[in-house]
Design an enzyme around this catalytic site. Sequence first.
Site, PDB file in Angstrom:
ATOM      1  N   THR A 199      40.460  55.250  48.779  1.00 14.84           N
ATOM      2  CA  THR A 199      41.428  56.308  48.567  1.00 14.84           C
ATOM      3  C   THR A 199      41.235  57.329  49.692  1.00 14.84           C
ATOM      4  O   THR A 199      40.458  57.097  50.630  1.00 14.84           O
ATOM      5  CB  THR A 199      41.204  57.003  47.216  1.00 14.84           C
ATOM      6  OG1 THR A 199      39.904  57.618  47.225  1.00 14.84           O
ATOM      7  CG2 THR A 199      41.285  55.992  46.075  1.00 14.84           C
TER       8      THR A 199
ATOM      9  N   ILE B 223      38.136  49.393  41.210  1.00 15.32           N
ATOM     10  CA  ILE B 223      37.306  49.063  40.054  1.00 15.32           C
ATOM     11  C   ILE B 223      38.157  48.794  38.808  1.00 15.32           C
ATOM     12  O   ILE B 223      37.670  48.220  37.835  1.00 15.32           O
ATOM     13  CB  ILE B 223      36.264  50.157  39.749  1.00 15.32           C
ATOM     14  CG1 ILE B 223      36.928  51.504  39.446  1.00 15.32           C
ATOM     15  CG2 ILE B 223      35.258  50.270  40.886  1.00 15.32           C
ATOM     16  CD1 ILE B 223      35.967  52.560  38.931  1.00 15.32           C
TER      17      ILE B 223
ATOM     18  N   THR C  29      27.682  63.832  36.899  1.00 17.44           N
ATOM     19  CA  THR C  29      27.640  65.202  37.409  1.00 17.44           C
ATOM     20  C   THR C  29      27.111  66.175  36.362  1.00 17.44           C
ATOM     21  O   THR C  29      27.237  65.926  35.156  1.00 17.44           O
ATOM     22  CB  THR C  29      29.053  65.646  37.828  1.00 17.44           C
ATOM     23  OG1 THR C  29      29.065  67.041  38.129  1.00 17.44           O
ATOM     24  CG2 THR C  29      30.062  65.409  36.707  1.00 17.44           C
ATOM     25  N   ASP C  30      26.583  67.293  36.817  1.00 18.47           N
ATOM     26  CA  ASP C  30      26.149  68.331  35.871  1.00 18.47           C
ATOM     27  C   ASP C  30      27.342  69.057  35.242  1.00 18.47           C
ATOM     28  O   ASP C  30      27.189  69.778  34.256  1.00 18.47           O
ATOM     29  CB  ASP C  30      25.205  69.333  36.541  1.00 18.47           C
ATOM     30  CG  ASP C  30      25.828  70.097  37.698  1.00 18.47           C
ATOM     31  OD1 ASP C  30      26.984  69.813  38.071  1.00 18.47           O
ATOM     32  OD2 ASP C  30      25.147  70.990  38.258  1.00 18.47           O
ATOM     33  N   GLU C  31      28.544  68.853  35.781  1.00 23.20           N
ATOM     34  CA  GLU C  31      29.720  69.538  35.241  1.00 23.20           C
ATOM     35  C   GLU C  31      30.079  69.071  33.827  1.00 23.20           C
ATOM     36  O   GLU C  31      30.820  69.752  33.125  1.00 23.20           O
ATOM     37  CB  GLU C  31      30.914  69.377  36.178  1.00 23.20           C
ATOM     38  CG  GLU C  31      30.696  70.049  37.513  1.00 23.20           C
ATOM     39  CD  GLU C  31      31.950  70.129  38.361  1.00 23.20           C
ATOM     40  OE1 GLU C  31      33.027  70.391  37.806  1.00 23.20           O
ATOM     41  OE2 GLU C  31      31.838  69.917  39.582  1.00 23.20           O
TER      42      GLU C  31
ATOM     43  N   TYR D   3      38.543  66.826  35.394  1.00 24.99           N
ATOM     44  CA  TYR D   3      37.535  66.033  36.097  1.00 24.99           C
ATOM     45  C   TYR D   3      36.269  65.869  35.273  1.00 24.99           C
ATOM     46  O   TYR D   3      35.803  64.755  35.018  1.00 24.99           O
ATOM     47  CB  TYR D   3      37.192  66.669  37.443  1.00 24.99           C
ATOM     48  CG  TYR D   3      35.864  66.213  37.998  1.00 24.99           C
ATOM     49  CD1 TYR D   3      35.635  64.865  38.277  1.00 24.99           C
ATOM     50  CD2 TYR D   3      34.811  67.108  38.203  1.00 24.99           C
ATOM     51  CE1 TYR D   3      34.402  64.434  38.765  1.00 24.99           C
ATOM     52  CE2 TYR D   3      33.593  66.697  38.692  1.00 24.99           C
ATOM     53  CZ  TYR D   3      33.390  65.355  38.963  1.00 24.99           C
ATOM     54  OH  TYR D   3      32.163  64.929  39.428  1.00 24.99           O
TER      55      TYR D   3
ATOM     56  N   LYS E 206      34.500  62.520  33.466  1.00 26.81           N
ATOM     57  CA  LYS E 206      33.138  62.057  33.736  1.00 26.81           C
ATOM     58  C   LYS E 206      32.298  62.054  32.465  1.00 26.81           C
ATOM     59  O   LYS E 206      31.483  61.139  32.259  1.00 26.81           O
ATOM     60  CB  LYS E 206      32.483  62.936  34.805  1.00 26.81           C
ATOM     61  CG  LYS E 206      33.029  62.729  36.200  1.00 26.81           C
ATOM     62  CD  LYS E 206      32.822  61.317  36.727  1.00 26.81           C
ATOM     63  CE  LYS E 206      31.373  61.009  37.017  1.00 26.81           C
ATOM     64  NZ  LYS E 206      31.192  59.652  37.618  1.00 26.81           N
TER      65      LYS E 206
END
Length: 354
Positions: free
Chosen positions: A35, A59, A133-135, A159, A163
Amino acid sequence: MKILITGGAGFIGSAVIRHLMSDTPHTVLNIDKLTYAGNLENLKDIEANPRYAFIQADICDKDAMMAAFESFQPDAIMHLAAESHVDRSIDGPAEFIQTNIVGTCNLLEVARDYWSKLPEAQQPLFRFHHISTDEVYGDLDDSGLLFTESTPYSPSSPYSASKASSDHLVRAWHRTFGLPVVITNCSNNYGPYHFPEKLIPLVILNALDGKPLPIYGKGDQIRDWLYVEDHARALCKVVTEGSVGETYNIGGFNEIQNIDVVKTICSILDDLITDKPAGISHFEELIAFVTDRPGHDQRYAIDASKIENELGWRPIETFETGIRKTVEWYLANREWANHVLDGSYQRNRLGTVK
């Protein structure tokens, strides 16, 4: 080991592959859809290595994933392929749902089918390493708390929600089907080959061109900054030595406000650049505060004691050393940045298995 890596042409994925090629004897198959964020120029220095091969594939394409597993016969998969830019997820959430959730589910199913057919003695040795991610943990206040591996999930953006969903899927495939998995959640990465839409490369490149340096709100958001090559070492530690079913938080031990990150970059550029853009004597003069992002998290901070105590990993770079290396890299690699900015990096879109 034979390691299949998804998203290996991206920022973190390419750092992992460069580390594996230069510092380990492992063999890598890189699968990337290419992408806008996938850039084969990130891997130019190792593309001829006989231990490396590349396939351009999505994927979400189950047949392509099954064929890749069948031909490569991996000992482990490191799943980094993801849509990852918060602003883009706000503008168009559906693509994040498709890649990060549906794509991860598809990959889990292909991996489970492959793993179930391995000889019984090999099955416990297989690893599905999911990089997150820590998000997913949401926002921290200023109380001094840190994200640990047991912090409840509370994602704020499309986002981070996508995740978080993928993390839950990976854990479910481990608990329900027995798939040997490990999960890592990292703090904000920075370093060479970072796509220019992200804060640090955006600031560096804008400054060099004399453009405004946009900062959301007051710039008081706090992030824990992790040099990408330190992260690559941590990921390779986890996939080879991590315990099945465990999660490891990976942080840089560097909590810094966004405004201070930008001012540090400006200071380094002041030292390194004598011929400044017209109209300014210091790069800080280019700082421009803009309307804050919707739902912007105030603070992220990682407790990385588990990976340090159990696997012996700790970052080598401080923020001061890492950010200087990063600025110097962008100054020395303007051609790479120009290829991204003018879109010419996207012309190379073919890949085959060696």
